[in-house]
Design an enzyme around this catalytic site. Structure first.
Site, PDB file in Angstrom:
ATOM      1  N   HIS A  99      19.616  13.649  53.546  1.00 18.85           N
ATOM      2  CA  HIS A  99      20.503  12.763  52.813  1.00 18.85           C
ATOM      3  C   HIS A  99      19.680  11.855  51.921  1.00 18.85           C
ATOM      4  CE1 HIS A  99      19.866  11.093  56.884  1.00 18.85           C
ATOM      5  NE2 HIS A  99      19.717   9.932  56.269  1.00 18.85           N
ATOM      6  N   ASP A 109      26.393  17.202  53.193  1.00 15.11           N
ATOM      7  CA  ASP A 109      26.043  16.708  51.853  1.00 15.11           C
ATOM      8  C   ASP A 109      27.159  15.875  51.234  1.00 15.11           C
ATOM      9  OD1 ASP A 109      23.657  18.411  51.960  1.00 15.11           O
ATOM     10  OD2 ASP A 109      25.044  20.061  51.557  1.00 15.11           O
TER      11      ASP A 109
END
Length: 413
Positions: free
Chosen positions: A40, A12
């Protein structure tokens, strides 16, 4: 020429934004490992795209996107992502015939086993990634290329279900009917069959073009080098990307490491710099730190130089991007972990066990006004000092500093 982008923390980090930023320089963008547990988000012209299996290069109309042999593909999710785009992206998408397939029973196994672990749960996303990789290693997995011959594939799966009936019964998992299985596999073939090819040969044939290898998850989740057992089921470091694509090490030109200006983690596992107080809450809210895949709130904390230096070294990073600097706007002081303490002894390396590690911090002065800055000289002085401090400690140039979600909210040094 092949460049590689890899996450340096627990995922992340904002890899998608950097891939999107630089993808225009590449003819081919390759996803090399992981599955739809990786999420993402890329923001372009105010529109948000949440990608799980597709490489970020799909937002570049000129790039060919490759899902490599190291990826585990859940066809339902891939079809859903492809359909979410208003334009036809299939013309620029290739899927390795050697990539393994996630089927519904893998997901059922993943979720059932996590439930049985109880308080020892790993924190899996329950997407079937581990069971699919386990079948791959056990040499009983299903590869995407096997969709070319569905009758033979069904025969193989029926045998698989018979061999594992006792295990399925123990976990309370229902074995699908042959008719349902056949229907699903035919849909997968119809939707994806034309995209399945020998991507390794394709990459070899196009080595004169500019390529970008896009890693999923991140270094500290690597099956060998991460915080085991709280890791993913693939090799997430640079060398794993080569294995997962078929590209030789000699073809690698540059490795770009991606890290947030702070640290986050989803799920269970050690996290030395976690802040479960007001600072952690502020980072979470200002950074929108909720999982793309699960929606779970991410655990938040301070930047860890020890872990970052470990990751930079493992991956052989040539340069680093520090993301979401703007999230730290408004803090009077910001902390950076520069070492660990174990049983009263101070260390400056990343140990294999982090359970008893305590962070050793230095405090730096905070700042305001870094949001959407695009020039280094326009960043607040204390923000510059923060970046320079991290750069010195990790021993690698920080080339990119992200100051917002938009593609152009980036300082390039």
């Amino acid at each position: 020429m092949v460049d590689l982008i890899v996450g340096l923390q627990w995922g992340d980090e904002g890899k998608g934004k950097i891939v999107d930023l630089v993808a225009k320089n590449y003819d081919i963008v390759i996803r090399s490992q992981g599955g739809h547990n990786a999420g993402h988000t890329v923001v372009v012209d105010g529109k948000k795209y949440a990608l799980h299996l597709l490489p970020s290069g799909v937002l570049n109309p000129n790039a060919t996107n490759v899902i490599g042999n190291g990826v585990v593909v859940y066809p339902k999710q891939l079809i859903k992502e492809i359909r979410s785009f208003e334009h036809n992206i299939k013309e620029k998408l290739l899927i390795s015939d050697k990539a393994h397939m996630i089927l519904d029973h893998h997901i059922a196994i993943d979720q059932a086993r996590e439930k049985l672990r109880g308080k020892n749960a790993i924190g899996t996303t329950g997407r079937g990634i581990g069971p699919a990789y386990a079948d791959k290693i056990a040499r009983v997995g299903v590869r995407m290329g096997e969709l070319r011959n569905i009758p033979k594939l069904i025969e193989k799966l029926v045998h698989y279900y018979e061999m594992n009936k006792g295990y399925f019964d123990y976990l309370g998992i229902e074995i699908p009917s042959i008719s349902k299985l056949e229907e699903e596999l035919k849909e997968y073939k119809q939707e994806l069959g034309s995209l399945i090819t020998n991507t390794t040969q394709y990459l070899w044939d196009n080595m004169d073009k500019n390529m970008l290898l896009e890693g999923a998850q991140a270094t500290l989740l690597d099956i060998d080098h991460g915080t085991y057992p709280y890791v993913t089921s693939s090799n997430t470091i640079a060398s794993g990307a080569l294995t997962g694509s078929g590209i030789a090490p000699k073809n690698l030109n540059k490795v770009i490491g991606i890290a947030k200006a702070y640290a986050t983690r989803v799920g269970n596992g050690p996290f030395p710099t976690e802040d479960d107080g007001k600072a952690g809450d502020k980072i979470r809210e200002q950074g929108g730190e909720y999982g793309t895949t699960t929606g779970r709130p991410r655990r938040c904390g301070w930047f860890d130089v020890v872990a970052a230096r470990y990751a930079v070294t493992l991956n052989g990073c040539d340069e680093v991007a520090v993301m979401k600097l703007d999230v730290l706007d408004g803090f009077d002081k910001v902390k950076v972990c520069v070492g660990y303490e174990i049983d009263g002894e101070k260390i400056d390396y990343f140990p294999s066990e982090l359970d008893d590690v305590k962070p050793v911090y230095v405090e730096l002065d905070g700042w305001d006004g870094s949001v959407h800055v695009t020039k280094w000289e326009d960043l607040p002085k204390n923000a510059q000092k923060y970046i320079e401090f991290i750069e010195e400690k990790i021993g690698t140039k920080i080339k990119y500093v992200s100051t917002g979600a938009e593609r152009n909210a980036t300082v390039i040094r």
